[in-house]
Design a protein around this motif. Structure first.
Motif, PDB file in Angstrom:
ATOM      1  N   GLU A  84       0.545  -1.129  -0.258  1.00 34.34           N
ATOM      2  CA  GLU A  84      -0.039   0.310   0.135  1.00 34.34           C
ATOM      3  C   GLU A  84       0.829   1.112  -0.073  1.00 34.34           C
TER       4      GLU A  84
ATOM      5  N   LEU B  27       1.254   4.098  -2.753  1.00 35.28           N
ATOM      6  CA  LEU B  27       0.580   6.051  -2.022  1.00 35.28           C
ATOM      7  C   LEU B  27       2.331   7.011  -2.874  1.00 35.28           C
ATOM      8  N   ASP B  28       3.523   5.897  -2.707  1.00 37.04           N
ATOM      9  CA  ASP B  28       4.337   7.021  -2.869  1.00 37.04           C
ATOM     10  C   ASP B  28       4.552   6.932  -4.271  1.00 37.04           C
TER      11      ASP B  28
ATOM     12  N   PRO C 153       1.595  15.113   1.774  1.00 36.21           N
ATOM     13  CA  PRO C 153       0.190  14.963   0.949  1.00 36.21           C
ATOM     14  C   PRO C 153       0.455  15.135  -1.289  1.00 36.21           C
TER      15      PRO C 153
ATOM     16  N   ILE D 163      -0.133  11.266  -1.409  1.00 42.13           N
ATOM     17  CA  ILE D 163      -1.298  10.840  -1.415  1.00 42.13           C
ATOM     18  C   ILE D 163      -2.211  11.666  -2.472  1.00 42.13           C
TER      19      ILE D 163
ATOM     20  N   GLN E  24      -4.146   9.217  -5.311  1.00 41.24           N
ATOM     21  CA  GLN E  24      -5.562   8.656  -5.039  1.00 41.24           C
ATOM     22  C   GLN E  24      -6.241   9.627  -6.574  1.00 41.24           C
TER      23      GLN E  24
END
Lengths: 352, 352
Positions: free
Chosen positions: A328, A332-333, A342, A345, A349
């Motif tokens: 995960e 995200l990275d 931030p 992220i 997303q």
């Protein structure tokens, strides 16, 4: 950047409180102290939620735990209703010491589902024998899975009350209480269950001597034979009053003893776990440990890396847990910098 | 420093393998990739030790597990020896269906310690009744605590054999097998115990119909009544051959059913845990999460910090665990830099 208030912790302890005359240096100092501390942001939040649980639970028992109890009570009611009806319909095929039809049926169900099986009431036809087989399996599962868990919750509430009562005298603060509870949870559980068991044994013995007119030794023998679910059956509840008492008492006492044995086992496991934790924490850290703990290969071991390494050594987490989370993390990275910001992220997303 | 081979991981995957023509850049690239990976040093070591356990256990069963079995067997032997002697000495105070003195005593012990309690043999004096009470409690503890654990180990070995057998056809590699075993351990346990229980039920029923000359329904009813420890007692083992069989069969079948129920409970708990883990991993990470996960307040979340935050959310670890390790970390971090280096360790251990 070092004086930037955005990264300051929300809660500062007295030692860390920056002095107003030299705010910038103080803040750097406090940053240094904070670096060595774990999770300044998470800690108050988590502890607060624990505290709420700790202090509000007994109050909100009917809000929080009730849905669980309700479900268990419903299962128990359905099981008892169906089995009582079944055994009542075939009560002419059940032989033994009888009182009132419906009472005997409930009593027979309880004696069967808790696996006490006195044998003072016996199925004496093929149909009733198979019925008893079906009900003992389902009853066992019900007692073992549902009722034990409900009892678990009840005992937990008692623990909280006990610790509160103990600390009422000492006037300790709530943080200490919480810590005390977390540390000695299993010990308090053993104490409460032991007390409860003694009360149940005493009440059972007194009841059997007074209502069932047994001798003291026989009453005690019958109580022991019942709570262990041994149920030889030479001594049992044979009066209507005795059977009404038995319906509640057998259910409570058998579950109580089973829970106590379980708590003892837990206590033993926890003691072993604690000595493992102690060994892991006090053993000499070597250069090889540092190398192994250094997840990001920067030559030094940060606090979080050290925590993960030690948790692994304690057996609390395993490689599989870490792998799942790392997958995960890699998702995200997005910029592959090895850290999440931030912007990572947001990018991760928006592309999903 | 970026090209320094000393910090290179010991094992590189194919993707990470640096190309010989541009070693320095490749190494920086691979460092970047590695940064996002968890514990390149610990992983192979841990997995290797797991692998050894996985592949050598069935071979070294008498080396590794034997001390545990030996202890359990010793406890069981001592318990049975003492209780058999006791009940043999007072056998004139035990009434019921009798065969041979010493055989009846052992049979009575087994029926009592497993809490089956048929009641075909009954203590009929004050002394024997109290003796039975003492032995049922100790026997229950022995069965519940020691024998269940020994059975646990046995079943685990069976699981490994089963998974090996399944994978023998598929010719999967050993890593996959290990993963399969870790993931579906509880499921395999349920399957093995179910098969074992069916075999025990079948053998018991066949034995009772052939040797004890019971009708099929009665035999099945007696088997169900025994393995659930219900033990009504209207049907039981009354011949010498039956009692010899019963001594072993009752012990095995009662433990098997208890273990199966326990495995089902574990399966249920694990399913719930798995959906929690899934939720924690797939839910939207917010800026607030990042802030909370940032243990060292550097504005970004490293891999180790992210792992700890998610583990906490999954309930696998709690603040107390982290606090304990952080205390040790602060003790070791002599220069208060927030990271551990070999010089920290040297200083910390020389001042202790």
């Amino acid at each position: 950047m070092a004086c930037n208030g955005g990264n300051e912790p929300l809660l500062l302890t007295e030692q860390q409180q920056p002095k107003p005359e030299n705010n910038c240096i103080a803040s750097v100092k406090s940053r240094k102290l904070r670096r060595c501390k774990s999770a300044p942001m998470v800690e108050p939040v988590l502890q607060e939620s624990n505290m709420n649980r700790f202090f509000e639970r007994p109050k909100s028992i009917f809000d929080q735990v009730n849905p669980h109890y309700k479900r268990v009570a419903t299962y128990l009611f359905i099981y008892l209703f169906i089995s009582t009806i079944c055994f009542y319909l075939v009560s002419n095929q059940i032989s033994g010491v009888k009182t009132y039809g419906i009472l005997d049926s409930i009593y027979f169900c309880i004696v069967t589902m808790t696996t006490v099986g006195y044998g003072d009431l016996l199925p004496n036809s093929t149909a009733t024998k198979l019925l008893a087989c079906a009900f003992v399996f389902s009853g066992m599962a019900l007692v073992g899975l549902c009722l034990s868990r409900a009892a678990d919750c009840l005992v937990e509430n008692q623990e909280i009350l006990l610790i509160k009562a103990i600390h009422l005298r000492r006037e300790a603060n709530s943080m200490e209480m919480l810590k005390e509870m977390e540390t000695n949870r299993v010990r308090y559980r053993c104490i409460i269950l032991s007390i409860l068991l003694v009360i149940l044994i005493a009440s059972g013995t007194i009841f059997l001597t007074t209502v069932e007119k047994m001798q003291f030794v026989d009453a005690f023998y019958c109580v022991c034979s019942t709570i262990t679910t041994l149920g030889y059956g030479d001594k049992s509840f044979s009066t209507p009053a005795g059977r009404i008492f038995a319906i509640f008492w057998i259910l409570m006492s058998t579950i109580c003893l089973a829970q106590l044995l379980f708590a003892f086992a837990e206590f033993y496991t926890e003691s072993r776990q604690r000595s493992l934790v102690h060994w892991v924490l006090t053993r000499r850290t070597t250069a090889a440990d540092l190398e192994a703990a250094d997840l990001d290969d920067d030559g030094v071991v940060g606090a979080a890396e050290f925590v993960i390494y030690k948790l692994k050594e304690m057996g609390k987490i395993n490689q599989e847990d870490i792998e799942l989370i790392m997958t995960e993390f890699r998702n995200l990275d997005v910029d592959e910098s090895g850290t999440l910001s931030p912007s990572d992220i947001f990018l991760a997303q928006s592309t999903r």
